[in-house]
Design a protein around this motif. Sequence first.
Motif, PDB file in Angstrom:
ATOM      1  N   ALA A  53     -78.940  11.301  12.895  1.00  0.00           N
ATOM      2  CA  ALA A  53     -77.930  11.975  13.711  1.00  0.00           C
ATOM      3  C   ALA A  53     -76.607  12.103  12.972  1.00  0.00           C
ATOM      4  N   ILE A  54     -76.181  11.039  12.308  1.00  0.00           N
ATOM      5  CA  ILE A  54     -74.915  11.111  11.579  1.00  0.00           C
ATOM      6  C   ILE A  54     -75.101  11.846  10.259  1.00  0.00           C
ATOM      7  N   GLU A  55     -76.262  11.702   9.644  1.00  0.00           N
ATOM      8  CA  GLU A  55     -76.531  12.365   8.363  1.00  0.00           C
ATOM      9  C   GLU A  55     -76.439  13.877   8.479  1.00  0.00           C
ATOM     10  N   THR A  56     -76.915  14.426   9.591  1.00  0.00           N
ATOM     11  CA  THR A  56     -76.950  15.876   9.750  1.00  0.00           C
ATOM     12  C   THR A  56     -75.668  16.439  10.349  1.00  0.00           C
ATOM     13  N   ASN A  57     -74.737  15.579  10.740  1.00  0.00           N
ATOM     14  CA  ASN A  57     -73.529  16.076  11.384  1.00  0.00           C
ATOM     15  C   ASN A  57     -72.231  15.757  10.661  1.00  0.00           C
ATOM     16  N   PHE A  58     -72.164  14.637   9.976  1.00  0.00           N
ATOM     17  CA  PHE A  58     -70.912  14.304   9.286  1.00  0.00           C
ATOM     18  C   PHE A  58     -71.218  13.408   8.098  1.00  0.00           C
ATOM     19  N   VAL A  59     -71.595  14.031   6.985  1.00  0.00           N
ATOM     20  CA  VAL A  59     -72.068  13.303   5.815  1.00  0.00           C
ATOM     21  C   VAL A  59     -71.023  12.351   5.223  1.00  0.00           C
ATOM     22  N   PRO A  60     -69.716  12.688   5.223  1.00  0.00           N
ATOM     23  CA  PRO A  60     -68.754  11.717   4.674  1.00  0.00           C
ATOM     24  C   PRO A  60     -68.824  10.353   5.354  1.00  0.00           C
ATOM     25  N   VAL A  61     -68.986  10.332   6.686  1.00  0.00           N
ATOM     26  CA  VAL A  61     -69.114   9.055   7.386  1.00  0.00           C
ATOM     27  C   VAL A  61     -70.457   8.410   7.053  1.00  0.00           C
ATOM     28  N   TYR A  62     -71.482   9.232   6.927  1.00  0.00           N
ATOM     29  CA  TYR A  62     -72.802   8.739   6.526  1.00  0.00           C
ATOM     30  C   TYR A  62     -72.697   7.990   5.195  1.00  0.00           C
ATOM     31  N   ALA A  63     -71.960   8.570   4.255  1.00  0.00           N
ATOM     32  CA  ALA A  63     -71.770   7.918   2.957  1.00  0.00           C
ATOM     33  C   ALA A  63     -70.984   6.621   3.108  1.00  0.00           C
ATOM     34  N   TRP A  72     -73.316   3.899   4.179  1.00  0.00           N
ATOM     35  CA  TRP A  72     -74.080   3.422   3.025  1.00  0.00           C
ATOM     36  C   TRP A  72     -73.228   2.498   2.157  1.00  0.00           C
ATOM     37  N   GLN A  73     -71.973   2.884   1.940  1.00  0.00           N
ATOM     38  CA  GLN A  73     -71.088   2.060   1.115  1.00  0.00           C
ATOM     39  C   GLN A  73     -70.869   0.697   1.756  1.00  0.00           C
ATOM     40  N   GLY A  74     -70.730   0.687   3.084  1.00  0.00           N
ATOM     41  CA  GLY A  74     -70.566  -0.584   3.783  1.00  0.00           C
ATOM     42  C   GLY A  74     -71.798  -1.462   3.671  1.00  0.00           C
ATOM     43  N   ILE A  75     -72.967  -0.850   3.817  1.00  0.00           N
ATOM     44  CA  ILE A  75     -74.224  -1.600   3.704  1.00  0.00           C
ATOM     45  C   ILE A  75     -74.358  -2.213   2.317  1.00  0.00           C
ATOM     46  N   TYR A  76     -74.097  -1.398   1.299  1.00  0.00           N
ATOM     47  CA  TYR A  76     -74.205  -1.923  -0.061  1.00  0.00           C
ATOM     48  C   TYR A  76     -73.087  -2.907  -0.377  1.00  0.00           C
ATOM     49  N   GLY A  77     -71.947  -2.775   0.301  1.00  0.00           N
ATOM     50  CA  GLY A  77     -70.887  -3.759   0.123  1.00  0.00           C
ATOM     51  C   GLY A  77     -71.350  -5.138   0.557  1.00  0.00           C
ATOM     52  N   VAL A  78     -72.018  -5.201   1.716  1.00  0.00           N
ATOM     53  CA  VAL A  78     -72.572  -6.466   2.207  1.00  0.00           C
ATOM     54  C   VAL A  78     -73.674  -6.954   1.275  1.00  0.00           C
ATOM     55  N   LYS A  79     -74.551  -6.047   0.906  1.00  0.00           N
ATOM     56  CA  LYS A  79     -75.703  -6.397   0.059  1.00  0.00           C
ATOM     57  C   LYS A  79     -75.254  -6.997  -1.272  1.00  0.00           C
ATOM     58  N   VAL A 131     -86.146   6.290  -5.292  1.00  0.00           N
ATOM     59  CA  VAL A 131     -85.453   6.959  -4.188  1.00  0.00           C
ATOM     60  C   VAL A 131     -84.284   6.109  -3.701  1.00  0.00           C
ATOM     61  N   GLU A 132     -84.515   4.819  -3.547  1.00  0.00           N
ATOM     62  CA  GLU A 132     -83.452   3.929  -3.066  1.00  0.00           C
ATOM     63  C   GLU A 132     -82.271   3.905  -4.032  1.00  0.00           C
ATOM     64  N   VAL A 133     -82.569   3.861  -5.328  1.00  0.00           N
ATOM     65  CA  VAL A 133     -81.503   3.828  -6.333  1.00  0.00           C
ATOM     66  C   VAL A 133     -80.707   5.132  -6.315  1.00  0.00           C
ATOM     67  N   LEU A 134     -81.398   6.254  -6.204  1.00  0.00           N
ATOM     68  CA  LEU A 134     -80.703   7.545  -6.175  1.00  0.00           C
ATOM     69  C   LEU A 134     -79.896   7.712  -4.889  1.00  0.00           C
ATOM     70  N   GLU A 135     -80.413   7.216  -3.775  1.00  0.00           N
ATOM     71  CA  GLU A 135     -79.639   7.255  -2.533  1.00  0.00           C
ATOM     72  C   GLU A 135     -78.329   6.494  -2.700  1.00  0.00           C
ATOM     73  N   LYS A 136     -78.403   5.351  -3.345  1.00  0.00           N
ATOM     74  CA  LYS A 136     -77.184   4.573  -3.593  1.00  0.00           C
ATOM     75  C   LYS A 136     -76.239   5.350  -4.502  1.00  0.00           C
ATOM     76  N   ASP A 137     -76.772   5.997  -5.518  1.00  0.00           N
ATOM     77  CA  ASP A 137     -75.934   6.777  -6.429  1.00  0.00           C
ATOM     78  C   ASP A 137     -75.200   7.896  -5.691  1.00  0.00           C
ATOM     79  N   PHE A 138     -75.936   8.625  -4.844  1.00  0.00           N
ATOM     80  CA  PHE A 138     -75.342   9.748  -4.121  1.00  0.00           C
ATOM     81  C   PHE A 138     -74.326   9.304  -3.074  1.00  0.00           C
ATOM     82  N   ASN A 139     -74.607   8.207  -2.405  1.00  0.00           N
ATOM     83  CA  ASN A 139     -73.796   7.817  -1.254  1.00  0.00           C
ATOM     84  C   ASN A 139     -72.790   6.709  -1.529  1.00  0.00           C
TER      85      ASN A 139
END
Length: 270
Positions: free
Chosen positions: A89-99, A102-109, A217-225
């Motif tokens: 839902a967020i990916e298809t409507n407001f990609v900057p927030v979607y990114a 992702w940044q927050g998730i990887y920040g925790v990780k 795929v996971e690595v590239l998703e992290k790169d993009f987002n």
Amino acid sequence: MNLLFKPAKALGVSLLLASAFITQPVLANGPIGEHVNHLQANLKSYAEEVEWMVGKVDTMVSDYDTKGAKAVKTDDLIEYWESVKFHSAIETNFVPVYASIWQGIYGVKMAIENKQPAAEVRKQQQAMNNALWQGLGAVKLAAKFQQQGLLANVTTTATKEMTQSATIDEIKHRLDRVVAKFAERLNDEATEIVHDTYLHLFEGVEGTLIAQDANLVEVLEKDFNVTLPLAISSNKSVDEVRNVISDMQTKLDRAKTLIEKAEKTRKDVF
């Protein structure tokens, strides 16, 4: 003064989001559910998913705080996020927030994996939570626009106009444009190209790639987002941004090889 400022600020944010929604492209590639065309009917479940996600991450961080890194599995963070419908839902409507999510998730990780103090992990967790709630607000606003007929339906299947291997070439070409825009100090335009390329091109080949190499795929998703947007927003040097993109293009070459192999297999079958 504050009483006047806060509504004005909220209005400004609403107008910014509105412009993003109304000008959105109608195609979203990859595993996007039909629910994205019925946002209002799914708002309750989206909110429940955000609550669930916040709770799951909080439990993980608490376990890390009391039991240490060995007690948690940070890859679960990715699985949590990709398992919820709100993701699409967020990916298809407001990609900057979607990114930002992702940044927050990887920040925790990364904070956990680098064995940072619990206070630092909590800081990253709060950033992720803020992005999740901001995303929910954006989806609620999008639902209103959708009901008013201001949003085109999202096509939930990939385009047939370009082969998937050709799509990889186009992705690499667009990443070259990112370097050019960044060199021109047009950071917003560079970031927009990154988001658009991820949503409207990479998502279209993601399904095939997952079957071939899920880790890639996971690595590239992290790169993009995460990696590339942060390099741009942090005002790294042109060479540093180019190095990030060069690394991504090497991974994309690997992706193209896998996709061509899959395409050949399909042709042989039929």
